[in-house]
Design a protein around this motif. Structure first.
Motif: not given
Length: 500
Positions: A57-60, A63, A179, A193, A259, A263
């Motif tokens: 899972r990614t924010t987009e 992946s 999405h 999730a 995290a 970055h």
């Protein structure tokens, strides 16, 4: 009680306990689950027979990427989804377009390597549109075939998107995508999730612990609690300790869930590249500002390695033949470290003290790399010499970063690999270049100096004499490529074919 390892395997949830933390994903697939389509060939991430696909899972959205299961440690896939070749065929027996394309192109003979090719192409299928031949070559540069030959395999790569897609494995960009997650991928995203943890993974078995902190402070605290624990990010080198040297890793502190260490950002001060940022992501970022390094990054390992390995890990490893360090030195990169005592920053060239020995204290963690912005008038080139074009260890690597203004050299930084016990700058040669008129004569004097600057070893990759000569010739090549009066291309790749 220690936490279990949780992930999806071919769409089904798995919860594991009692398996030694240094178990590889390949060992688990073959020995514990009987998924023998995934093969062991080289056991070091070179041949690609062990390739599987990983979804995270990614924010987009999701992946998808290939990875070498032979050197991937099992706890590091906690919270992800793993797919093997056995999962691709539809319930009604219909082959996935990747598989069908390989069949149609007669792209398999002995079949040993084929599942690895399938999964590399599947990762492409799930993450991008139909590849060109050049893109297919890059995608498959980590997969070796000794009997079929690559022509039919490349043909399959270019034709797979044209075949009907089964409903459960639609390609990206289909009408149902929303999405970043297609309708087919939505159940995977929901299942991942559900696996998400509220607290860091703390796994233990066989007398060893695997801790995956979520914050940098958590890493520092774990280092204090487990002195001597092995720090691991991508584990593409540490994995070889397990598969090749049969070493016991003991306690492991995993950095991939932090995290702050993942970055990646461009600021006014340049690029901030967290220590756990993958090579793929770090190279893409640097490519955007320093496109002259693209070929060097393309020839660094293979897609399954680059998607897993981290730039911070490559730097911390300190190998004298690591290709990233000479280029980063030429770009004035600094390495940032942290411990319970605070933080500090070092010029990258000062980080290396001797063969495999760095300035990092036992309780310190490499946090990030800081790469300054591109300077005006920069002449930048990186050259790699190796026996193979793709995924081979360098005999010689050199990166030249010269500042030019009004025909003169205003600054010079030359990073070299494969010619000394550590990645190093060619400081004597830099001194010859700085303040000189950029000309063939200056380049020749500098090349002569560079030829004698280091005392490399002779090994099975190259003799010491070859390495010295090659290093000097690379500076001559730099001049010929940058010569404003050149009337012929200096690179073979730039020579146009004669019209027929």
């Amino acid at each position: 009680m220690p936490d279990p390892i949780r992930f999806l395997l071919n769409g089904a949830p798995v919860e594991l306990a009692g398996v030694p933390p240094q178990t590889t994903l390949l060992e688990y697939l073959r020995e514990h689950r009987g998924l023998t389509g995934t093969k062991e060939g080289c056991a070091e991430g070179d041949c690609g027979a062990c390739t599987v696909a990983l979804a995270e899972r990614t924010t987009e959205g999701l992946s998808w990427r290939p990875l070498n299961s032979c050197i991937r440690l099992l706890p590091s896939i906690d919270g992800a989804a793993v797919y093997t070749a056995e999962s691709l065929r539809a319930a009604d027996g219909t082959l996935h377009p990747v598989q069908q394309a390989l069949v149609d192109a007669h792209a398999s003979q002995c079949g040993f390597c084929t599942p690895g090719f399938v999964m590399s192409l599947f990762a492409v299928y799930k993450s991008q549109a139909a590849p060109t031949r050049e893109q297919a070559c890059v995608a498959l540069s980590g997969n070796l075939c000794r009997c079929t030959g690559y022509r039919p395999i490349l043909a399959a790569a270019q034709s797979m998107h044209a075949l009907p897609a089964p409903a459960d494995w639609r390609a990206p960009g289909d009408a149902s995508a929303a999405h970043g997650v297609s309708a087919a991928d939505a159940p995977i995203a929901r299942a991942l999730a559900a696996l998400a943890r509220d607290a860091p993974l703390d796994y233990a078995a066989d007398g060893a612990r695997w801790i995956a902190p979520r914050t940098l402070q958590g890493v520092i605290d774990a280092c204090a609690a487990l002195p001597g624990a092995q720090l691991v990010a991508g584990a593409t080198d540490v994995g070889l300790w397990v598969t090749k040297e049969h070493r016991l890793l003991g306690d492991v502190i995993y950095l991939g869930a932090v995290a702050e260490l993942r970055h990646l950002a461009r600021t006014g001060d340049g690029w901030h590249i967290g220590a756990a940022v993958s090579l793929d992501d770090a190279f893409a970022a640097l490519d955007s500002e320093f496109p002259e390094l693209h070929e060097a990054w393309l020839r660094f390992a293979s897609p399954p390695i680059r998607s897993t390995a981290t730039l911070g890990g490559n730097v911390a490893n300190g190998s004298p033949i690591g290709d990233s360090m000479p280029a980063l030195m030429a770009l004035r990169t600094r390495v940032q470290l942290a411990s319970a005592a605070g933080t500090r920053s070092l010029a990258l060239e000062d980080f290396y003290l001797d063969y495999r020995r760095t300035a990092r204290a036992p309780d310190e963690v490499v946090v990030a790399l800081a790469v300054p912005p591109r300077a005006p008038g920069l002449l930048l080139r990186a050259y790699k010499i190796s026996k193979r074009y793709d995924q081979d260890i360098s005999a010689v690597f050199a990166c030249f970063a010269l500042g030019l203004a009004r025909g003169r050299v205003t600054s010079a930084r030359i990073g070299c690999g494969g010619v000394a016990p550590v990645p190093a700058r060619a400081r004597r040669t830099e001194a010859v270049l700085v303040h000189g008129e950029w000309s063939a004569a200056l380049a020749e004097r500098a090349a002569a100096t560079l030829t004698d600057e280091f005392a490399p070893l002779t090994d099975f990759r190259a003799t010491a004499a070859y390495r010295r000569t090659a290093l000097g010739n690379l500076l001559r090549r730099l001049w010929h490529e940058a010569d404003p009066d050149a009337v012929a291309p200096a690179r073979v790749e730039a020579v146009a074919a004669e019209p027929r």
